[in-house]
Scaffold this motif. Sequence first.
Motif, mmCIF file in Angstrom:
data_model
loop_
_atom_site.group_PDB
_atom_site.id
_atom_site.type_symbol
_atom_site.label_atom_id
_atom_site.label_comp_id
_atom_site.label_asym_id
_atom_site.label_seq_id
_atom_site.Cartn_x
_atom_site.Cartn_y
_atom_site.Cartn_z
ATOM 1 N N VAL A 75 0.847 -1.193 0.000
ATOM 2 C CA VAL A 75 0.000 0.000 0.000
ATOM 3 C C VAL A 75 0.881 1.241 0.000
ATOM 4 N N TYR A 76 1.874 1.190 0.855
ATOM 5 C CA TYR A 76 2.816 2.304 0.950
ATOM 6 C C TYR A 76 3.477 2.540 -0.409
ATOM 7 N N ALA A 77 3.857 1.433 -1.062
ATOM 8 C CA ALA A 77 4.556 1.528 -2.341
ATOM 9 C C ALA A 77 3.682 2.168 -3.404
ATOM 10 N N VAL A 78 2.408 1.803 -3.414
ATOM 11 C CA VAL A 78 1.489 2.395 -4.402
ATOM 12 C C VAL A 78 1.405 3.903 -4.189
ATOM 13 N N GLY A 79 1.295 4.289 -2.923
ATOM 14 C CA GLY A 79 1.242 5.722 -2.590
ATOM 15 C C GLY A 79 2.501 6.431 -3.047
ATOM 16 N N LEU A 80 3.648 5.812 -2.752
ATOM 17 C CA LEU A 80 4.922 6.408 -3.146
ATOM 18 C C LEU A 80 4.960 6.596 -4.663
ATOM 19 N N TYR A 81 4.502 5.580 -5.365
ATOM 20 C CA TYR A 81 4.559 5.605 -6.819
ATOM 21 C C TYR A 81 3.821 6.820 -7.363
ATOM 22 N N ARG A 82 2.599 7.079 -6.831
ATOM 23 C CA ARG A 82 1.799 8.213 -7.291
ATOM 24 C C ARG A 82 2.524 9.529 -6.968
ATOM 25 N N TRP A 83 3.036 9.652 -5.752
ATOM 26 C CA TRP A 83 3.672 10.914 -5.357
ATOM 27 C C TRP A 83 4.998 11.144 -6.068
ATOM 28 N N PHE A 84 5.810 10.086 -6.129
ATOM 29 C CA PHE A 84 7.143 10.249 -6.719
ATOM 30 C C PHE A 84 7.043 10.591 -8.201
ATOM 31 N N GLY A 85 5.964 10.143 -8.881
ATOM 32 C CA GLY A 85 5.756 10.517 -10.268
ATOM 33 C C GLY A 85 5.669 12.027 -10.397
ATOM 34 N N LYS A 86 4.879 12.622 -9.530
ATOM 35 C CA LYS A 86 4.704 14.075 -9.572
ATOM 36 C C LYS A 86 5.987 14.808 -9.197
ATOM 37 N N LEU A 87 6.735 14.216 -8.251
ATOM 38 C CA LEU A 87 7.940 14.908 -7.750
ATOM 39 C C LEU A 87 9.161 14.582 -8.603
ATOM 40 N N ASP A 88 8.951 13.787 -9.661
ATOM 41 C CA ASP A 88 10.073 13.393 -10.514
ATOM 42 C C ASP A 88 11.151 12.651 -9.721
ATOM 43 N N LEU A 89 10.714 11.759 -8.828
ATOM 44 C CA LEU A 89 11.670 10.987 -8.033
ATOM 45 C C LEU A 89 11.681 9.510 -8.437
#
Lengths: 369, 279
Positions: B131-145
């Motif tokens: 679950v954490y990973a899915v969240g990270l994936y969405r956020w990191f896409g926006k942050l270019d990480l």
Amino acid sequence: MSSTAGHALALRGLTRRYGSFVAVRDVSLNVESGEFVTLLGPSGSGKTTMLMMVAGFTEPSEGTILLDGRDITALPPERRDFGMVFQGYALFPHMTVAENVAFPLRVRGLGRAAREEKVRAALDLVQLDRFADRKPAQLSGGQQQRVALARALVFDPALLLLDEPLSALDKKLRGELQEELKALHRRVGRTFINVTHDQEEALRLSDRVAILDHGRLVQQGSPLELYERPATRFVADFLGRSNFLAGVVREVRPGAMALVAGGTRLVQAVAYGAPKLALGTPGLLALRPEKISLLAEGEAADTEVAGEIAAWSYHGTGFALSVQTVDLGLLQVALPAWRAPIAPAEGMAVRLGWPADASVPVAEDSHAA
Amino acid sequence: MVRRPGSAGSARRAGAMSGGYGAGRFARGIAWATVLYLVLPITIVLPVSLTDQRFLSLPHEALSLRHYANIFASPAWLGAISQSFMLAVASTALAVAAGTLCAIGCWRLGRRSSEMVRVLMLLPLIIPSIVYAVGLYRWFGKLDLLDRFLGVVLAHAVTGIPYVVITVSAALAAFDPRLEQAARGMGASLPQTLRWVILPRIAPGIASGAIFAFIHSWDELVMVLFITSRQVFTLPRKMWDGINENLDPTMAAVAMLLVVFTIGLLWLDGALRRRRRDA
């Protein structure tokens, strides 16, 4: 350690509340330069809260603290420059004795050479120079206590605060260290403020004792003054032991008065200028057990009362007698054992007597809280 | 290393002295079954890593160290190891700094609200990592990480914080608050008190936290699968791909090295704890 005199501390109307509970209530106290003052009281009397306010760890709700006339009430503890010996000593367990003592100097950015010299002098002062490289855990309680003293004195603090410094030690060691502490105070000539619940320690060490009860300063004075002229029932009872004699004032003359309790006439000397009790009002006298004598046949005293020994015990230096009287209830009597006039026995009839200046009029305790 | 009092030689005596009942045959059996169940998968890896074959299997004719040699000859494996190591070091450093400060802050405040903060800090441990990973994936896409070293460092650091908060809080619980008072009473500022009094006392707790944060980053796979593709290629990811794509026994050798490395870290942690107890 320089011989410069200590600093004077003045507390003005110090109060500390915790919610609706008042831990310290409107205490004013002057501590003169170089004095050894003890705050004495039972647990919960507010003495530790007082010390914590002086040290700066607890903020007063009201009142001010003056050091040599300068207001330091708002100063944080690290800027007050007071040495402190904590209850249980609070030595840093990960540092050696020398590192512990050097800590206040290191904090002040002193160079290594100056630091080592002062540490050596401080350890000399408390006779611990041989233990410089030990860890605190490798020392005895008395030695740890002396390290704490050296650490608190090494930076020439304005004041030395002692929070029950001897309470963790056994009785014999405590006596030795009391002597040492007193000698140390004389040597360094600084202002010491000590907190304790041990009345014997307070009497032996202090120039002046302030007695606290329920957050109030009940009485202050030299140990002798407090012991000989307690102002209230609490002080008379807390400092040493006392018998309390209740009666009604029947006669008032210059220098003396008489109270009557049942058929017994209690003659009481009144010091010049002391407040007199009014005729017909109830009065309370405190009488130390060692000031009562056993009267021989035909011997007279200012106050005399007959009774019967209800219980007794032997303490080496003396006998402790409990004498049942009709008018005054149970009286505690301390009788020197050597060449005692009687061999005490339960049920033995005795006649007790004491001079007019043996007892002291005291006030009933005022705290309604 | 200091030997633990009551270990080995005195174990039998200690058992008798504790005054409890001895374990029954049934309880003993279950205990051993559990131990076997936990350890067996690891023991299988050892013979596989020593196989003389070119695929994942038990040794046929002889034991061979060729797969171990393989690791050190393969730039891909070595690259993955060094990348994982650097990631773990960087994220551990971050997690230790943040987790230690958080634990000290909560300890100093000591209020109800700080208790809440402490619970919040444990969230990454409680939430399923997928679950954490899915969240990270969405956020990191926006942050270019995504697929960036920094991204993985951040992800591992944040999820490593709970280990540090737990161990440092435990160390602080054993810290005598009067030592801090004593330091301040002697004129020490807060930074001086931290550096000379508090940190040395809780250092073993910090070290424990660091070790756990390191292990956490070192073998973390789920988040890495989500937020990396080619640029960042960690060791667990390489093994995962290895299992999916070819059945190279080198993986078993790597796994063995990982096991040994992790046991080493845990032993270090134990040694530090013992030192703290003896101090």
